[in-house]
Design an enzyme around this catalytic site. Structure first.
Site, PDB file in Angstrom:
ATOM      1  N   LYS A 110      -1.001  12.378   6.475  1.00 11.08           N
ATOM      2  CA  LYS A 110      -0.401  13.622   6.978  1.00 11.08           C
ATOM      3  C   LYS A 110      -1.334  14.818   6.900  1.00 11.08           C
ATOM      4  CE  LYS A 110       4.413  12.364   6.721  1.00 11.08           C
ATOM      5  NZ  LYS A 110       5.687  12.452   6.025  1.00 11.08           N
TER       6      LYS A 110
ATOM      7  N   ARG B 238       5.544   5.122   1.189  1.00  9.06           N
ATOM      8  CA  ARG B 238       5.601   4.801   2.626  1.00  9.06           C
ATOM      9  C   ARG B 238       4.204   5.027   3.195  1.00  9.06           C
ATOM     10  NH1 ARG B 238       6.325   7.310   7.522  1.00  9.06           N
ATOM     11  NH2 ARG B 238       7.639   6.218   9.008  1.00  9.06           N
TER      12      ARG B 238
HETATM   13  N1  HH2 Z   1       7.364  10.512   7.621  1.00 10.77           N
HETATM   14  C1  HH2 Z   1       7.327  10.131   8.917  1.00 10.77           C
HETATM   15  C2  HH2 Z   1       8.375   9.393   9.487  1.00 10.77           C
HETATM   16  N2  HH2 Z   1       9.436   9.018   8.735  1.00 10.77           N
HETATM   17  N3  HH2 Z   1      10.545   8.964   6.670  1.00 10.77           N
HETATM   18  C3  HH2 Z   1      10.600   9.303   5.384  1.00 10.77           C
HETATM   19  N4  HH2 Z   1      11.637   8.931   4.619  1.00 10.77           N
HETATM   20  N5  HH2 Z   1       9.610  10.040   4.784  1.00 10.77           N
HETATM   21  C4  HH2 Z   1       8.525  10.465   5.482  1.00 10.77           C
HETATM   22  O1  HH2 Z   1       7.666  11.162   4.890  1.00 10.77           O
HETATM   23  C5  HH2 Z   1       8.423  10.122   6.868  1.00 10.77           C
HETATM   24  C6  HH2 Z   1       9.475   9.354   7.434  1.00 10.77           C
HETATM   25  C7  HH2 Z   1       6.140  10.495   9.739  1.00 10.77           C
HETATM   26  O2  HH2 Z   1       5.192   9.437   9.730  1.00 10.77           O
HETATM   27  P1  HH2 Z   1       5.022   8.378  10.908  1.00 10.77           P
HETATM   28  O3  HH2 Z   1       6.242   7.544  11.046  1.00 10.77           O
HETATM   29  O4  HH2 Z   1       3.762   7.625  10.721  1.00 10.77           O
HETATM   30  O5  HH2 Z   1       4.828   9.285  12.192  1.00 10.77           O
HETATM   31  P2  HH2 Z   1       5.740   9.582  13.451  1.00 10.77           P
HETATM   32  O6  HH2 Z   1       6.972  10.293  12.968  1.00 10.77           O
HETATM   33  O7  HH2 Z   1       4.862  10.443  14.311  1.00 10.77           O
HETATM   34  O8  HH2 Z   1       6.090   8.271  14.097  1.00 10.77           O
END
Ligand code: HH2
Length: 282
Positions: free
Chosen positions: A225, A260
């Protein structure tokens, strides 16, 4: 009440049985996720990636069909279902609990009926019908804090006291879920790093991890992030692996129950080395 197959909750069981933190591997079945958007947008590529993460030692997987990166627009329910369900179904029998990262009650219901073990909701089950969708099953839920909504959340985040506001929110959402019939042992909380947070808000929340961990198992999502970019001076998400692994170790040290991460093998290796240096064995 809709009937869903009853099952012992594999996330709660895994949390109880395995050494913490669990490593949750991220599978983004999206064209536009902030780090790996488009790489696993095709179902076959997502399934292959999921198997790779399992081979690397993922304790669980998190499948997402909607990017919630800053600026992202919502995805129609039908589109999200079409992205997520085939991958979830292909992973049935893979041996690891599968979480579904969604804000949509219709997606939650379909995913739970198809065997999802956890709903990971960046909106903390605030959508009408979301609490009920989870309460009618034995699945776990991750309740995350977000200020605003993805499209605008990073424009002007503001808090008087970020730690007490986020803590009070998570506590209230957990109580609402418990009142609706979701057992306390099925609830995971998450301060939501990067979701309507300034750099200093993310830092304050990270430092509050030990306190948050007293409320419920805490999921930490710092992988790749912006906050890691800000700390390391790495603008490209591709260059944030070392910083992300350092953050994961730090979170492990300070009480995280679930990490995660995009990079399961690197996180696992770092945990193995750290644990042995601490004298805890592998
Ligand atoms: N961060 C993202 C998505 N879902 N869920 C939880 N519980 N906590 C988090 O920090 C979190 C999450 C963002 O990461 P990513 O899924 O890789 O990206 P994107 O939302 O662009 O798909």
């Amino acid at each position: 009440m809709t009937s869903h197959p009853a099952r012992a909750d594999p996330v709660a069981a895994t949390l109880a049985r395995r050494r913490l933190p669990l490593v949750m591997g991220i599978v983004n079945i999206t064209p536009d996720s902030f780090h790996d958007g488009g790489r696993f947008a095709a179902a076959g590529d997502a399934v292959a990636h999921a198997h790779r993460l399992i081979d690397e030692g993922a304790d669980m997987l998190d499948l997402g069909g909607e990017s919630t990166r800053p600026g992202a627009a919502p995805v129609p329910v039908e589109e999200e279902l079409a992205r997520v369900l085939p991958v979830l179904e292909a992973l049935r029998g893979s041996g690891v609990p599968v979480s579904i990262d969604t804000r949509q009650p219709a997606v939650m219901r379909a995913a739970l009926a198809a065997g999802a073990a956890m709903i990971n909701d960046v909106n903390a089950l605030l959508a009408p019908g979301a609490v009920e969708a989870v309460a009618e099953t034995d699945a776990s839920v991750c309740l995350m804090h977000m200020q605003g909504e993805p499209r605008t959340m990073q424009q002007a985040p503001r808090y008087a006291d970020v730690v007490s506001e986020v803590t009070a929110f998570l506590q209230a959402r957990a109580e609402a879920c418990i009142a609706a019939g979701i057992d306390r042992g099925r609830i995971v909380i998450d301060p939501g790093f990067g979701f309507g947070k300034r750099f200093e808000d993310n830092l304050a929340l990270a430092r509050a991890l030990p306190e948050l961990a007293k409320l419920a198992p805490v999921l930490v999502g710092l992988s790749r992030k912006s906050v890691i970019g800000a700390m390391t001076g790495r603008a490209a998400t591709a260059d944030r692996l070392s910083g992300s692994v350092a953050a994961a170790l730090w979170a492990a040290r300070h009480g995280a129950a679930i990490l995660r991460v995009h990079d399961v093998a690197a996180t696992r290796d770092a945990l193995a080395v750290w644990r042995q240096l601490e004298g805890e064995g592998q």
